[in-house]
Design a protein around this motif. Structure first.
Motif, PDB file in Angstrom:
ATOM      1  N   SER A 174      -0.551-125.354   5.410  1.00 39.50           N
ATOM      2  CA  SER A 174       0.549-126.314   5.550  1.00 39.50           C
ATOM      3  C   SER A 174       1.832-125.738   4.969  1.00 39.50           C
ATOM      4  O   SER A 174       1.817-125.024   3.962  1.00 39.50           O
ATOM      5  CB  SER A 174       0.208-127.626   4.837  1.00 39.50           C
ATOM      6  N   ALA A 175       2.947-126.059   5.622  1.00 40.14           N
ATOM      7  CA  ALA A 175       4.262-125.679   5.135  1.00 40.14           C
ATOM      8  C   ALA A 175       4.765-126.747   4.179  1.00 40.14           C
ATOM      9  O   ALA A 175       4.459-127.929   4.322  1.00 40.14           O
ATOM     10  CB  ALA A 175       5.229-125.506   6.304  1.00 40.14           C
ATOM     11  N   SER A 176       5.538-126.315   3.192  1.00 43.35           N
ATOM     12  CA  SER A 176       6.056-127.243   2.192  1.00 43.35           C
ATOM     13  C   SER A 176       7.528-126.985   1.952  1.00 43.35           C
ATOM     14  O   SER A 176       7.964-125.828   1.870  1.00 43.35           O
ATOM     15  CB  SER A 176       5.290-127.088   0.876  1.00 43.35           C
ATOM     16  N   ALA A 177       8.293-128.062   1.822  1.00 41.29           N
ATOM     17  CA  ALA A 177       9.708-127.950   1.481  1.00 41.29           C
ATOM     18  C   ALA A 177       9.906-127.889  -0.025  1.00 41.29           C
ATOM     19  O   ALA A 177      11.035-127.767  -0.503  1.00 41.29           O
ATOM     20  CB  ALA A 177      10.480-129.135   2.054  1.00 41.29           C
ATOM     21  N   ALA A 178       8.806-127.960  -0.771  1.00 36.67           N
ATOM     22  CA  ALA A 178       8.873-127.919  -2.235  1.00 36.67           C
ATOM     23  C   ALA A 178       7.842-126.920  -2.753  1.00 36.67           C
ATOM     24  O   ALA A 178       7.062-127.229  -3.656  1.00 36.67           O
ATOM     25  CB  ALA A 178       8.627-129.306  -2.813  1.00 36.67           C
ATOM     26  N   ILE A 179       7.856-125.710  -2.196  1.00 42.72           N
ATOM     27  CA  ILE A 179       6.812-124.743  -2.539  1.00 42.72           C
ATOM     28  C   ILE A 179       6.887-124.297  -3.996  1.00 42.72           C
ATOM     29  O   ILE A 179       5.856-124.036  -4.623  1.00 42.72           O
ATOM     30  CB  ILE A 179       6.870-123.522  -1.586  1.00 42.72           C
ATOM     31  N   LEU A 180       8.084-124.223  -4.566  1.00 42.06           N
ATOM     32  CA  LEU A 180       8.183-123.815  -5.969  1.00 42.06           C
ATOM     33  C   LEU A 180       7.517-124.836  -6.888  1.00 42.06           C
ATOM     34  O   LEU A 180       6.844-124.467  -7.859  1.00 42.06           O
ATOM     35  CB  LEU A 180       9.645-123.612  -6.371  1.00 42.06           C
ATOM     36  N   ALA A 181       7.666-126.120  -6.581  1.00 33.73           N
ATOM     37  CA  ALA A 181       6.993-127.149  -7.367  1.00 33.73           C
ATOM     38  C   ALA A 181       5.481-127.014  -7.237  1.00 33.73           C
ATOM     39  O   ALA A 181       4.740-127.162  -8.227  1.00 33.73           O
ATOM     40  CB  ALA A 181       7.444-128.536  -6.916  1.00 33.73           C
ATOM     41  N   THR A 182       5.006-126.716  -6.031  1.00 38.16           N
ATOM     42  CA  THR A 182       3.572-126.513  -5.816  1.00 38.16           C
ATOM     43  C   THR A 182       3.070-125.318  -6.609  1.00 38.16           C
ATOM     44  O   THR A 182       2.000-125.359  -7.229  1.00 38.16           O
ATOM     45  CB  THR A 182       3.288-126.284  -4.318  1.00 38.16           C
ATOM     46  N   MET A 183       3.845-124.240  -6.624  1.00 42.60           N
ATOM     47  CA  MET A 183       3.453-123.043  -7.363  1.00 42.60           C
ATOM     48  C   MET A 183       3.417-123.297  -8.865  1.00 42.60           C
ATOM     49  O   MET A 183       2.523-122.832  -9.577  1.00 42.60           O
ATOM     50  CB  MET A 183       4.402-121.893  -7.022  1.00 42.60           C
ATOM     51  N   TRP A 184       4.386-124.052  -9.361  1.00 42.90           N
ATOM     52  CA  TRP A 184       4.396-124.372 -10.784  1.00 42.90           C
ATOM     53  C   TRP A 184       3.194-125.250 -11.160  1.00 42.90           C
ATOM     54  O   TRP A 184       2.567-125.050 -12.202  1.00 42.90           O
ATOM     55  CB  TRP A 184       5.704-125.085 -11.159  1.00 42.90           C
ATOM     56  N   GLU A 185       2.885-126.211 -10.312  1.00 43.89           N
ATOM     57  CA  GLU A 185       1.741-127.082 -10.601  1.00 43.89           C
ATOM     58  C   GLU A 185       0.446-126.270 -10.639  1.00 43.89           C
ATOM     59  O   GLU A 185      -0.395-126.468 -11.530  1.00 43.89           O
ATOM     60  CB  GLU A 185       1.645-128.190  -9.565  1.00 43.89           C
ATOM     61  N   LYS A 186       0.298-125.349  -9.688  1.00 40.67           N
ATOM     62  CA  LYS A 186      -0.894-124.510  -9.710  1.00 40.67           C
ATOM     63  C   LYS A 186      -0.911-123.630 -10.951  1.00 40.67           C
ATOM     64  O   LYS A 186      -1.968-123.397 -11.547  1.00 40.67           O
ATOM     65  CB  LYS A 186      -0.957-123.637  -8.450  1.00 40.67           C
TER      66      LYS A 186
END
Length: 304
Positions: A174-186
Motif C-alpha cells: 500500500s502507498a502512504s501519504a504519511a510514510i515517515l510517520a509509519t517509519m517512525w512508528e515501526k
C-alpha cells in the motif's frame, strides 16, 4: 516495470521472490556466491501456507553495470548500507525510484546524498522471516506487508505505477501519504522489541515471566518520546497496542536482532538503537535505551 532487488536474504528473498512468482520482471542484485547458489538451487520460500522453489531467478552481480531499473528495493542489513549504495549505483538511472526497506532513518540521508532527493522513497515492511543456512527463506508468520510513499507526502504518477506492480503478489502492498510517520512508528516498535529481547536475552514471554515488563515499558516510553520530539508522535491507540504486545505472557516474540545475537552474528545496533538515542533531545533521560546501546556495544566488541 523492471525491478531490481538488492539482496536475496530474508527480506529481499521474500518480497523479490513473491514478485517473481507473480510474474513481475525481477532481477536480484547479489554477490557472486549468492548468485551461484540461486542459479544452482533456486530460491525457496517456505511459509505457513506452503513452500515454493523458483528455479534460477535472474541475477546481476553487485556493482555491475547494466540497464537501469525502474524500481530498486533495497533489502540489505543496515550495517551493509555503504556497500549496498555502491552495489546499486551502476543500475540507477535518471528515472529510477529507490525503495529502501531498512529500519530507522539514517539510510534516507545516505541515499539522498548519493542519488538525490527525488530518487528516494520511504518504505517500511512488516514481516517475520529468516534465512536458513541452506539458503531457504522462511516466513515465520502469515504477516507480510510493505508500505511505501514519497517522503514529502505527495502522490505523483510513479506511486500509482509502483503500487500496481507490487499488488497481487501474496503480500499486502500500500502507498502512504504519511510514510515517515509509519517509519517512525515501526522504529519505536522495533527499538523496543529488539532492544528488550537483546538486553534480557529472552522472548517477550520469558521477560514477562521474569518480572521485566516494567523495564520493557520504560524503554517503550523513551522511544516514543524521541519520536514525538522529532515531530512524529505515535498515536495513543498504537501505543496501547504496543504495550499489550510487549507485556503478553507466554509470547514467543523475539526480534530478528535477537535471533542474530543468539547466533553470534552482527547486529544493527548503530542504525536501530544508537541512532535513535542520538536523536533524543535529552539523551541522559533515556537510561534504558542507553543501557541497551551499551550492552550491544559490548557484544559487538566481543565479536570483534
Amino acid at each position: 516495470m523492471r525491478i531490481g532487488i538488492l539482496g536475496a536474504g530474508a527480506i529481499g528473498g521474500f518480497f523479490g521472490g513473491r514478485l517473481l512468482q507473480a510474474g513481475r520482471d525481477v532481477t536480484f542484485i547479489v554477490r557472486p556466491a549468492r548468485a551461484q547458489a540461486l542459479f544452482r538451487d533456486g530460491l525457496t520460500i517456505a511459509s505457513p501456507g506452503g513452500e515454493v522453489t523458483l528455479p534460477a531467478p535472474p541475477s546481476r552481480a553487485a556493482g555491475a553495470a547494466g540497464e537501469p531499473f525502474d524500481l530498486i528495493l533495497l533489502a540489505c542489513k543496515a550495517y551493509d548500507l555503504e556497500g549496498a549504495v555502491d552495489s546499486i549505483a551502476p543500475s540507477v538511472g535518471p528515472q529510477t525510484a529507490i525503495l529502501p526497506l531498512l529500519n530507522g532513518m539514517r539510510h534516507l540521508d545516505v541515499l539522498r546524498a548519493r542519488f538525490g532527493d527525488g530518487a528516494v522513497l520511504g518504505g517500511a515492511c512488516m514481516i517475520a522471516a529468516t534465512l536458513r543456512p541452506d539458503g531457504r527463506v522462511v516466513q515465520l508468520t502469515e504477516l507480510a506487508a510493505l508500505t511505501f510513499g514519497e517522503l514529502d507526502g505527495s502522490r505523483p504518477e510513479r506511486i500509482d505505477r509502483i503500487e500496481q506492480v507490487l499488488s497481487d503478489a501474496r503480500f499486502d502492498a500500500s502507498a502512504s501519504a504519511a510514510i515517515l510517520a509509519t517509519m517512525w512508528e515501526k522504529w519505536v516498535f522495533l527499538a523496543t522489541t529488539a532492544g528488550i529481547t537483546c538486553l534480557m536475552r529472552g522472548t517477550i514471554g520469558e521477560i514477562v515471566a521474569a518480572g521485566g515488563s516494567s523495564t520493557t515499558l520504560a524503554l517503550l516510553n523513551e522511544c516514543a518520546a524521541i519520536a514525538a520530539a522529532a515531530g512524529y508522535p505515535v498515536s495513543e491507540t498504537s501505543i496501547s497496542e504496543l504495550r499489550t504486545v510487549v507485556t503478553t505472557p507466554q509470547s514467543r516474540m523475539g526480534a530478528s536482532m535477537f535471533r542474530d545475537l543468539q547466533q553470534g552474528l552482527r547486529v544493527e545496533n548503530d542504525h536501530v538503537i544508537v541512532d535513535l538515542l542520538r536523536r533524543a533531545p535529552k539523551p541522559e533521560e533515556c537510561r534504558t535505551l542507553a543501557t541497551v546501546a551499551a550492552h550491544l556495544n559490548v557484544y559487538e566488541r566481543q565479536r570483534q
